[in-house]
Enzyme design. Structure first.
Site, short mmCIF file in Angstrom:
data_model
loop_
_atom_site.label_atom_id
_atom_site.label_comp_id
_atom_site.label_asym_id
_atom_site.label_seq_id
_atom_site.Cartn_x
_atom_site.Cartn_y
_atom_site.Cartn_z
N CYS A 45 42.68 -86.94 127.85
CA CYS A 45 43.18 -85.65 128.39
C CYS A 45 43.29 -84.72 127.10
O CYS A 45 44.47 -84.23 127.24
CB CYS A 45 44.24 -86.08 128.99
N GLU A 46 42.10 -84.33 126.93
CA GLU A 46 42.12 -83.28 125.64
C GLU A 46 40.86 -82.58 126.19
O GLU A 46 39.68 -83.36 125.94
CB GLU A 46 41.76 -84.02 124.48
N TYR A 67 32.57 -93.92 109.37
CA TYR A 67 33.60 -92.90 109.95
C TYR A 67 33.71 -93.00 111.48
O TYR A 67 34.07 -92.06 112.06
CB TYR A 67 33.67 -91.64 109.30
N ARG A 113 34.48 -88.03 115.07
CA ARG A 113 33.74 -87.06 114.43
C ARG A 113 33.29 -85.71 115.24
O ARG A 113 33.39 -84.71 114.55
CB ARG A 113 32.48 -87.83 113.52
N PRO A 159 28.27 -94.99 97.02
CA PRO A 159 27.78 -94.68 98.49
C PRO A 159 28.58 -95.43 99.55
O PRO A 159 28.93 -96.46 99.50
CB PRO A 159 26.31 -95.19 98.54
N GLY A 160 28.74 -94.64 100.70
CA GLY A 160 29.51 -95.07 101.90
C GLY A 160 28.73 -95.03 103.15
O GLY A 160 28.02 -95.69 103.68
#
Length: 421
Positions: free
Chosen positions: A346-347, A375, A314, A276-277
């Site tokens: 800037c995206e 994550y 994410r 598990p993480g």
């Protein structure tokens, strides 16, 4: 459950107000709860109580040395997928016999590192890897313990980018070819077969795909034993999901997962490993950010934060949902305002949420992204020459910076201009 709660109108990490941490380290930052990490590890460990087992934390979820030390002191093993993660595990005090090495692209240098430093097993994912590992082991005069990762062609019903157990995924060996691969492994002089490995994906919210995969593993175990292989260890991977949105139905509990493992595999007499993480680290961490501006657009309002996609990728990568909450508790029944929550990169993809209903917020207010412990920091980058943000660990009424924010000079000094320029 986590240990991030409102007290006296302010969001706390255990006994520390998040605003106090923000004042000390600046924003944005990640904050982890020792109590939550501990509780979640113990839930898995207790779920397998009575079975010979090892809970190997999947380091790719969050790999700060302090987090690893917390888990190592609880008796956790580690699941690593690179030489760097192996080095981190050893630096955190994890002995080699509690480290399993996964991943589809292990290099000979990484194999050498693990074989000389100590390893519990390699989870082998291809025949070329098996051949390379045997040659490296022979060059060192040792034998490499291995499982073979089998791909059971089970649909985990999860996001396509984190599914790993279907036939079109790059992971493992087709289960239909497993007996032939194990026969080949048994003939290699540098290899010792110890078990079977399977991992079908991440963020699973139903036990049915696990059950389907484990039944195939049980059948394969019987076949391999009949073929003369010694199968004493079953590595079942990880993947149990967490509730990212508060209104989501709750995923299965570790206790239910453990009971299912007993039902499907308990009769085989094998040591059970799980990896598990996300469930250990996910709800154990927040990202805290500050509102830079509130901007009115043509048909929407934008909440512009100092955190960005390079800090928490994410949402941009997976369209992932994170609950966003104000650090100062809103009054009961407070009106909601709809925002697009964005960062300064800037995206256009630097968007955390669209049309999100939140209490009215103003410049300078702090917000927290829940369930950001897994994550988050590990996938961050310095895109737009934005420094990696601090990581902070809380224990009770104490907090410590476990990764500081680099200065611009430190970032620039990593670059080298050739003499001919």
């Amino acid at each position: 459950m986590d240990h991030f709660l409102y007290r006296n109108g302010a969001l706390h990490a255990e006994d520390v107000p998040l605003a106090e941490i923000a004042a000390a380290v600046g924003t944005p930052f990640y904050c982890y709860s020792t109590a939550t990490l501990t509780r979640h590890f113990r839930l898995f460990d207790e779920a397998l109580d009575g079975m010979d087992h090892l809970v190997c934390y999947a380091m790719k979820a969050a790999s700060n040395l302090a987090i690893l030390r917390v888990l190592a002191d609880l008796g956790a093993g580690m699941d690593v997928v690179s030489g760097g993660e192996y080095a981190r595990a050893r630096a955190a005090g994890v002995p080699g016999d509690r480290i399993v090495f996964s991943g589809v692209g292990k290099t000979r240098d990484e194999m050498h590192m693990a074989l000389t430093g100590g390893i519990r097993q390699f989870n082998v994912e291809s025949e070329p890897e098996l051949q390379a590992l045997s040659e490296v082991a022979l060059s060192l005069g040792v034998v490499a313990p291995i499982t073979v990762r089998v791909n059971p062609d089970v649909d985990a019903k999860t996001h396509a980018k984190i599914a790993t157990g279907k036939s079109e995924n790059k992971f493992g060996i087709p289960i239909a070819r497993a007996r032939a691969v194990y026969a080949h492994a048994a003939r290699l002089p540098g290899i010792k077969v110890v078990g079977i490995d399977v991992h079908i994906g991440s963020q699973l919210t139903d036990l049915a795909p696990f059950r389907a995969a484990y039944r195939k593993v049980a059948e394969l175990t019987a076949q391999l034993r009949a073929d003369g292989h010694t199968i004493t260890r079953l590595d079942l991977g990880g993947g149990l999901g967490i509730p990212y949105a508060r209104d989501n139905s709750a995923p299965p509990l570790p206790l239910e997962y453990g009971a299912m493992i007993r039902e499907e595999l308990g009769h085989l007499g094998c040591e059970i490993e799980i990896e598990p993480g996300r469930l250990i680290a996910g709800n154990a961490g927040l990202m805290v950010s500050q509102v830079i501006y509130v901007k009115s657009g043509e048909d929407r309002d934008f909440l512009i934060l100092d955190g960005a996609m390079n800090d928490l990728i994410r949402p941009a990568m997976y369209d992932a949902w994170h609950d966003i909450v104000p650090v100062i508790e809103p009054a009961p029944g407070a009106e909601q305002h709809v925002y697009d929550v964005v960062g300064p990169v800037c995206e256009s993809g630097d968007t955390f949420a669209r049309g999100r209903a939140l209490p009215p917020l103003a410049q300078g207010d702090l917000v927290a992204f829940r369930s950001a412990g897994a994550y988050g920091a590990v996938m961050s980058s310095e895109y737009n020459t934005r420094p990696l943000i601090p990581e902070v660990l809380v224990k009770g009424d104490q907090f410590a910076v476990i990764r500081r924010r680099p200065t611009f000079d430190e970032m620039l000094n990593r670059d080298t201009i050739p003499e001919w320029l």
